[in-house]
Scaffold this motif. Structure first.
Motif, mmCIF file in Angstrom:
data_model
loop_
_atom_site.group_PDB
_atom_site.id
_atom_site.type_symbol
_atom_site.label_atom_id
_atom_site.label_comp_id
_atom_site.label_asym_id
_atom_site.label_seq_id
_atom_site.Cartn_x
_atom_site.Cartn_y
_atom_site.Cartn_z
ATOM 1 N N PHE A 113 0.735 -1.166 -0.058
ATOM 2 C CA PHE A 113 -0.159 0.135 0.181
ATOM 3 C C PHE A 113 0.812 1.199 -0.135
ATOM 4 N N VAL A 114 0.395 2.261 -0.616
ATOM 5 C CA VAL A 114 1.078 3.702 -0.694
ATOM 6 C C VAL A 114 -0.359 4.523 -0.396
ATOM 7 N N VAL A 115 -0.255 5.126 0.727
ATOM 8 C CA VAL A 115 -1.681 5.817 1.009
ATOM 9 C C VAL A 115 -1.428 7.248 1.580
ATOM 10 N N GLU A 116 -1.988 8.098 0.897
ATOM 11 C CA GLU A 116 -2.075 9.494 1.195
ATOM 12 C C GLU A 116 -3.153 9.710 2.094
ATOM 13 N N ALA A 117 -3.249 10.241 3.321
ATOM 14 C CA ALA A 117 -3.996 10.659 4.061
ATOM 15 C C ALA A 117 -3.573 11.947 4.781
ATOM 16 N N ASP A 118 -4.407 12.998 4.968
ATOM 17 C CA ASP A 118 -3.892 14.306 5.571
ATOM 18 C C ASP A 118 -2.684 14.841 5.554
ATOM 19 N N ASP A 119 -2.483 14.831 4.347
ATOM 20 C CA ASP A 119 -1.107 15.260 3.480
ATOM 21 C C ASP A 119 -0.090 14.409 3.985
ATOM 22 N N LYS A 120 -0.085 13.148 4.592
ATOM 23 C CA LYS A 120 0.912 12.274 4.865
ATOM 24 C C LYS A 120 0.920 11.262 3.980
ATOM 25 N N ILE A 122 2.077 7.273 3.172
ATOM 26 C CA ILE A 122 2.667 6.189 4.091
ATOM 27 C C ILE A 122 2.764 4.854 3.112
ATOM 28 N N TYR A 123 3.890 4.274 3.255
ATOM 29 C CA TYR A 123 4.297 3.023 2.489
ATOM 30 C C TYR A 123 4.139 1.877 3.389
ATOM 31 N N HIS A 124 3.304 0.815 3.364
ATOM 32 C CA HIS A 124 3.282 -0.282 3.941
ATOM 33 C C HIS A 124 3.475 -1.567 2.886
ATOM 34 N N GLN A 149 12.274 -4.966 -7.592
ATOM 35 C CA GLN A 149 12.988 -4.117 -8.070
ATOM 36 C C GLN A 149 11.806 -3.356 -8.754
ATOM 37 N N GLU A 150 11.050 -4.044 -9.800
ATOM 38 C CA GLU A 150 10.013 -3.459 -10.474
ATOM 39 C C GLU A 150 8.929 -2.631 -9.968
ATOM 40 N N GLU A 151 8.596 -3.288 -8.753
ATOM 41 C CA GLU A 151 7.399 -2.484 -7.889
ATOM 42 C C GLU A 151 7.937 -1.369 -7.229
ATOM 43 N N ILE A 152 9.208 -1.547 -6.652
ATOM 44 C CA ILE A 152 9.650 -0.418 -6.136
ATOM 45 C C ILE A 152 9.880 0.937 -7.118
ATOM 46 N N GLN A 153 10.147 0.493 -8.478
ATOM 47 C CA GLN A 153 10.575 1.603 -9.368
ATOM 48 C C GLN A 153 9.248 2.250 -9.541
ATOM 49 N N GLN A 154 7.926 1.608 -9.428
ATOM 50 C CA GLN A 154 6.745 2.355 -9.669
ATOM 51 C C GLN A 154 6.422 3.633 -8.740
ATOM 52 N N ILE A 155 7.212 3.536 -7.639
ATOM 53 C CA ILE A 155 6.730 4.672 -6.552
ATOM 54 C C ILE A 155 8.253 5.607 -6.415
ATOM 55 N N LYS A 156 8.989 5.521 -7.466
ATOM 56 C CA LYS A 156 10.247 6.199 -7.291
ATOM 57 C C LYS A 156 9.770 7.796 -7.563
ATOM 58 N N GLY A 157 10.262 8.566 -6.661
ATOM 59 C CA GLY A 157 9.984 10.041 -6.659
ATOM 60 C C GLY A 157 9.104 10.451 -5.645
ATOM 61 N N ARG A 158 8.325 9.659 -5.106
ATOM 62 C CA ARG A 158 7.232 9.771 -4.251
ATOM 63 C C ARG A 158 7.915 10.364 -2.827
ATOM 64 N N GLN A 159 7.323 11.437 -2.255
ATOM 65 C CA GLN A 159 7.955 11.861 -1.050
ATOM 66 C C GLN A 159 7.208 10.970 0.381
ATOM 67 N N ILE A 160 7.763 10.221 0.591
ATOM 68 C CA ILE A 160 7.270 9.135 1.592
ATOM 69 C C ILE A 160 7.666 9.880 2.828
ATOM 70 N N VAL A 186 13.867 5.202 -3.282
ATOM 71 C CA VAL A 186 12.669 6.149 -3.133
ATOM 72 C C VAL A 186 13.004 6.975 -1.773
ATOM 73 N N GLY A 187 13.312 6.226 -0.698
ATOM 74 C CA GLY A 187 13.702 6.902 0.488
ATOM 75 C C GLY A 187 12.503 7.233 1.201
ATOM 76 N N ALA A 188 12.359 7.662 2.566
ATOM 77 C CA ALA A 188 11.327 7.964 3.383
ATOM 78 C C ALA A 188 12.065 8.715 4.550
ATOM 79 N N ALA A 189 11.117 9.820 5.238
ATOM 80 C CA ALA A 189 11.699 10.503 6.336
ATOM 81 C C ALA A 189 11.739 9.740 7.551
ATOM 82 N N ALA A 190 10.908 8.739 7.650
ATOM 83 C CA ALA A 190 10.869 7.895 8.863
ATOM 84 C C ALA A 190 10.593 6.180 8.312
ATOM 85 N N VAL A 191 11.518 5.351 8.697
ATOM 86 C CA VAL A 191 11.512 3.979 8.207
ATOM 87 C C VAL A 191 11.409 3.006 9.521
ATOM 88 N N PHE A 192 10.326 2.026 9.495
ATOM 89 C CA PHE A 192 10.240 1.169 10.558
ATOM 90 C C PHE A 192 10.262 -0.232 9.843
#
Length: 227
Positions: A113-120, A122-124, A149-160, A186-192
């Motif tokens: 999932f890539v979810v945009e909610a309340d301007d946040k 989230i990738y799970h 790799q193919e799946e992650i490339q689909q969200i490259k450039g997203r601000q996670i 891709v990267g993310a501000a916080a990773v769990f």
């Protein structure tokens, strides 16, 4: 924003108006992680990436009068279930309860999932992972690498803002390949880390990586992090 590590791959994300619960898992009721009464006035949505029993705990259906559900298409609930359910397929984008939900194809079962909610954002990952097993054939491991790799490339450039990525030590020295590639592309501000089967030390191991300052150190079930 608050993040609560529940157990295994289960996380709760609380934004300004919503409570999003991903892949709730209570080990057969051993842990009691959730009470909707703690979130009065917020829209509560449960996400189920696939139907493996370490990602889909049927206890979540008990809260149908208070919550709604986003469920991978192969995880069909009973035909007489009365709750609000959005069934999702891979490689689609959905609008649901004020959120935008994009799905990726897991290379195990179900979706990520890539979810945009309340301007946040989230990738799970669910069970989308770089499942390189040292005892498997080269053909199997090459196909896993390609599919991940193919799946992650689909969200490259997203601000996670927050990413939940598998780090499974059963993969031995390859446990970090999924996180390495995700952070590189891709990267993310916080990773769990997740899906680590109680091996909390994996968090400290990942903190030694070049992106280690983004890794949050999980040490126990039901641990809360506030941003």
């Amino acid at each position: 924003m608050n993040v609560i590590y529940l157990n295994h791959s289960g996380f709760l994300v609380e934004t300004e108006n919503k409570v999003l619960v991903f892949d709730y898992y209570s080990q057969g009721g051993r842990f009691d992680f959730f009470n909707p009464q703690h979130f009065i006035g917020k829209d509560i949505v449960f996400f189920v990436s696939h139907n493996h029993n370490d990602h889909f705990d049927a206890r979540i259906l008990d809260w149908a009068e208070r919550v709604s559900y986003v469920v991978s298409d192969e995880t069909r609930l009973s035909s007489d279930f009365q709750g609000e359910v959005l069934y999702v397929k891979p490689h689609e984008v959905y609008q649901f309860r004020g959120m935008e939900i994009e799905t990726l194809l897991s290379n195990d079962e179900g979706v990520a999932f890539v979810v945009e909610a309340d301007d946040k954002m989230i990738y799970h990952a669910g069970d989308l992972n770089w499942w390189h097993w040292n005892g498997e054939s080269k053909e199997f491991n090459d196909e896993i690498a390609k599919s991940y790799q193919e799946e992650i490339q689909q969200i490259k450039g997203r601000q996670i803002d927050v990413a939940f990525v598998p780090a499974d030590l059963r993969l031995e020295d390859k446990y970090c390949w999924a996180t390495d590639y995700f952070m590189q592309e891709v990267g993310a501000a916080a990773v769990f880390p997740m899906h680590f089967w109680g091996r909390f030390d994996v968090c400290e191991m990942l903190k030694e990586k070049p992106y280690g300052d983004k890794i949050h150190n999980i040490t126990k079930e039901n641990q809360k992090f506030t941003f």
